[in-house]
Design a protein around this motif. Sequence first.
Motif, PDB file in Angstrom:
ATOM      1  N   THR A 196       0.813  -1.218   0.000  1.00 19.22           N
ATOM      2  CA  THR A 196       0.000   0.000   0.000  1.00 19.22           C
ATOM      3  C   THR A 196       0.844   1.265   0.000  1.00 19.22           C
ATOM      4  O   THR A 196       1.971   1.295   0.532  1.00 19.22           O
ATOM      5  N   GLN A 197       0.280   2.297  -0.623  1.00 23.47           N
ATOM      6  CA  GLN A 197       0.911   3.622  -0.698  1.00 23.47           C
ATOM      7  C   GLN A 197      -0.064   4.644  -0.141  1.00 23.47           C
ATOM      8  O   GLN A 197      -1.275   4.387  -0.087  1.00 23.47           O
ATOM      9  N   THR A 198       0.439   5.815   0.209  1.00 19.78           N
ATOM     10  CA  THR A 198      -0.445   6.851   0.765  1.00 19.78           C
ATOM     11  C   THR A 198      -1.534   7.220  -0.232  1.00 19.78           C
ATOM     12  O   THR A 198      -2.646   7.579   0.156  1.00 19.78           O
ATOM     13  N   GLY A 199      -1.228   7.097  -1.508  1.00 19.37           N
ATOM     14  CA  GLY A 199      -2.228   7.411  -2.529  1.00 19.37           C
ATOM     15  C   GLY A 199      -3.387   6.427  -2.593  1.00 19.37           C
ATOM     16  O   GLY A 199      -4.381   6.660  -3.288  1.00 19.37           O
ATOM     17  N   ASP A 200      -3.265   5.322  -1.876  1.00 17.50           N
ATOM     18  CA  ASP A 200      -4.370   4.359  -1.817  1.00 17.50           C
ATOM     19  C   ASP A 200      -5.416   4.777  -0.794  1.00 17.50           C
ATOM     20  O   ASP A 200      -6.495   4.172  -0.725  1.00 17.50           O
ATOM     21  N   SER A 201      -5.111   5.794   0.011  1.00 16.62           N
ATOM     22  CA  SER A 201      -6.066   6.265   1.012  1.00 16.62           C
ATOM     23  C   SER A 201      -7.326   6.761   0.320  1.00 16.62           C
ATOM     24  O   SER A 201      -7.268   7.633  -0.558  1.00 16.62           O
ATOM     25  N   ALA A 202      -8.452   6.185   0.686  1.00 21.92           N
ATOM     26  CA  ALA A 202      -9.719   6.496   0.018  1.00 21.92           C
ATOM     27  C   ALA A 202     -10.821   5.698   0.688  1.00 21.92           C
ATOM     28  O   ALA A 202     -10.567   4.887   1.587  1.00 21.92           O
ATOM     29  N   ILE A 203     -12.034   5.935   0.239  1.00 27.35           N
ATOM     30  CA  ILE A 203     -13.154   5.062   0.595  1.00 27.35           C
ATOM     31  C   ILE A 203     -13.325   4.072  -0.555  1.00 27.35           C
ATOM     32  O   ILE A 203     -13.384   4.475  -1.727  1.00 27.35           O
TER      33      ILE A 203
END
Lengths: 115, 114
Positions: free
Chosen positions: B79-86
């Motif tokens: 995982t990467q920070t850009g995967d942060s989402a709903i």
Amino acid sequence: GAGVSQSPSNKVTEKGKDVELRCDPISGHTALYWYRQSLGQGLEFLIYFQGNSAPDKSGLPSDRFSAERTGGSVSTLTIQRTQQEDSAVYLCASSLTGINTGELFFGEGSRLTVL
Amino acid sequence: EDKVVQSPLSLVVHEGDTVTLNCSYEVTNFRSLLWYKQEKKAPTFLFMLTSSGIEKKSGRLSSILDKKELSSILNITATQTGDSAIYLCAVDAGDNNAGNMLTFGGGTRLMVKP
């Protein structure tokens, strides 16, 4: 247009006022959908249009909500006598009917805040 | 009434971790299951699944459907920070007159910390 366009992006209104939200779907998409997303929640189906007719209005929460679509394109969602519980993001989506891709293309939503 | 349930409701991980998001459904006329990612406003399409046991893959994301268990999982590796989402799961359970009307789950909010 290139994508689904919604307006206004943000609307703050007073309780009891009427509001109108607009959706301009992707050109050529005959199916149009309205969903509502309350804070931190999933998407709640409101209404679906096929062309100008609405085969499924089952999700409209009350008779204060209505929607229409003219010319098989632009749709407006109208909320009369708004209540605080109407505060949410109203998302519009469109798709090509008859092609079961399942993919809906969403607009960026209209955030409604009822004070 | 058609129902889609997602778990967990929220998840906090660190970069590099692997996560698995779950979706279960109860519908009368299953046609397909879809995963969407919602970062700020508009949900964007990730996968559509119609057949059991066939994995769909896109980069670090993959998903599989289990029609016997009426469920699906979405995996994100490294995982990467850009995967942060709903992450939203939805089921197309309409008839041919219902277009692609989807029933959505409540979503899983993923936060990836550096």
